[in-house]
Design a protein around this motif. Structure first.
Motif, PDB file in Angstrom:
ATOM      1  N   ARG A 238      26.535  15.693   2.486  1.00  0.00           N
ATOM      2  CA  ARG A 238      25.161  15.987   3.199  1.00  0.00           C
ATOM      3  C   ARG A 238      25.255  16.211   4.531  1.00  0.00           C
ATOM      4  O   ARG A 238      26.089  15.631   5.159  1.00  0.00           O
ATOM      5  CB  ARG A 238      24.100  14.970   2.800  1.00  0.00           C
ATOM      6  CG  ARG A 238      23.910  14.750   1.203  1.00  0.00           C
ATOM      7  CD  ARG A 238      22.578  14.120   1.079  1.00  0.00           C
ATOM      8  NE  ARG A 238      22.280  13.920  -0.299  1.00  0.00           N
ATOM      9  CZ  ARG A 238      21.159  13.567  -0.852  1.00  0.00           C
ATOM     10  NH1 ARG A 238      20.011  13.194   0.028  1.00  0.00           N
ATOM     11  NH2 ARG A 238      20.583  13.403  -2.176  1.00  0.00           N
ATOM     12  N   PRO A 246      20.062  17.558  -0.495  1.00  0.00           N
ATOM     13  CA  PRO A 246      21.161  17.553  -1.373  1.00  0.00           C
ATOM     14  C   PRO A 246      21.876  18.640  -1.348  1.00  0.00           C
ATOM     15  O   PRO A 246      21.617  19.730  -0.781  1.00  0.00           O
ATOM     16  CB  PRO A 246      20.474  17.375  -2.946  1.00  0.00           C
ATOM     17  CG  PRO A 246      19.407  18.206  -2.775  1.00  0.00           C
ATOM     18  CD  PRO A 246      18.944  18.082  -1.493  1.00  0.00           C
ATOM     19  N   THR A 247      23.407  18.370  -1.704  1.00  0.00           N
ATOM     20  CA  THR A 247      24.280  19.599  -1.708  1.00  0.00           C
ATOM     21  C   THR A 247      24.025  20.279  -3.090  1.00  0.00           C
ATOM     22  O   THR A 247      23.515  20.011  -3.721  1.00  0.00           O
ATOM     23  CB  THR A 247      25.636  18.944  -1.495  1.00  0.00           C
ATOM     24  OG1 THR A 247      25.909  18.162  -2.705  1.00  0.00           O
ATOM     25  CG2 THR A 247      25.900  18.022  -0.381  1.00  0.00           C
TER      26      THR A 247
END
Length: 333
Positions: A238, A246-247
């Motif tokens: 992140r 979020p990624t």
């Protein structure tokens, strides 16, 4: 006997002179390298003044200058998507007095597109160190009814080809980031290329564009003001300035890792001792908490490490983007 003795003496003298010359030749470079640098060092940035890479390089140049007692002078050499400046780096004297910036675009994307480059991205350079990586953030026009990646994927599947995204141009890293996302998610999105990310940033705020893989730094204010909705960032971790976003991998897109990484290199043939010294200095510089915070404000997460990590990154990126280009047929024009 006398002549034989004289001849033997001469031969011994010549051998001694030769041996001393060889020792001097081997010691001289080592002495020169131990005193490196003893004059200003130029730092080639293959992008315009004021760009994110230029700002980062100027910050680092100040730190190098302070630590090593010589000026590190930034020299902007933009042109040909960075290839002009990179070619200057490759063809400079390998003496440690020219170092230069490379990026995911110049060494990861360009070779994968089959571009005829005037240099070899591996053989013509000796890496110093990674500097850092700036992940993108996938942002939407707030009118698009998707609050996360699964919802966006579901929406796109009901409207194949109807949702669009902008980028700074055909085959730019942002274009490839979006194409990789669409490929991995199994959706069809329409690419709208721009001449610069500045114009596309305006169009997404006004709703002319649906989404964009944007650089974090210039986009933060619009995200915080609610003018754009951030769905995910594109790195492995992140982003510190967007801790609640979020990624892509956290959002279900397995193995997705795209970032505008930057690194310093020297021309091939630069002495190992000089490269090692610059690598040690880079590690020390990037451990400075104040500088780290400044880099993060520019959207870069510091990534100091061994010089070999740069070569591994180049090779892995070449392979990934070649696969994507082969699969999608993306071309520069």
């Amino acid at each position: 006997m006398k002549r034989h003795s004289e001849l033997k003496t001469r031969v011994n003298a010549l051998m001694t002179i030769t041996l001393l010359a060889l020792i001097a030749a081997s010691v001289a470079p080592a002495v020169a390298q131990s005193g490196y640098p003893d004059r200003p060092v130029r730092l080639i940035v293959p992008f315009p003044a004021g760009s994110a890479t230029d700002i980062v390089s100027r910050l680092l140049a100040q730190k190098f200058s302070a630590r090593l007692g010589q000026q590190f002078v930034v020299e902007n050499r933009p042109g040909a998507s960075g290839n002009l400046g990179v070619d200057i780096i490759a063809k400079s004297a390998p003496d440690g007095y020219t170092i230069g910036l490379i990026t995911a675009s110049t060494h990861g994307v360009a070779p994968a597109l089959g571009a005829k480059l005037p240099y070899d991205t591996i053989k013509d350079f000796k890496p110093i160190s990674m500097i850092g990586a700036a992940p993108y953030v996938l942002v939407l026009y707030p009118g698009i009814p998707a609050k996360n990646i699964p919802e966006l994927v579901a929406l796109a599947k009901t409207k194949p080809g109807q949702l669009n995204y902008g980028s700074a141009g055909l085959a730019s890293l942002a274009h490839l980031a979006a194409a990789l996302f669409a490929s991995e998610a199994g959706i069809d999105l329409t690419h709208v290329p721009y001449k610069s990310s500045a114009q596309s940033s305006i169009d997404i705020i006004t709703g002319r564009l649906d989404m964009q893989f944007a650089t974090v730094g210039p986009t933060l204010e619009n995200i915080r003001d609610g003018k754009l909705r951030a769905l995910a960032t594109t790195g492995t971790n992140r982003v510190s300035s967007l801790p609640d976003v979020p990624t892509m991998m956290e959002s279900g897109v397995k193995g997705y890792d795209v970032a505008l990484w930057i690194a310093y290199v020297t021309p091939a043939g630069t002495p190992d001792a000089i490269v090692a010294k610059l690598n040690r200095e880079m590690r020390a510089i990037l451990s400075d908490s104040e500088l780290v915070e400044t880099l993060r404000k520019q959207g870069f997460e510091p990534e100091a490490g061994p010089s070999e990590a740069v070569t591994k990154r180049i090779v892995s990126e070449n392979d990934r983007w070649r696969d994507l280009v082969a699969k999608t047929g993306i071309k520069t024009q």
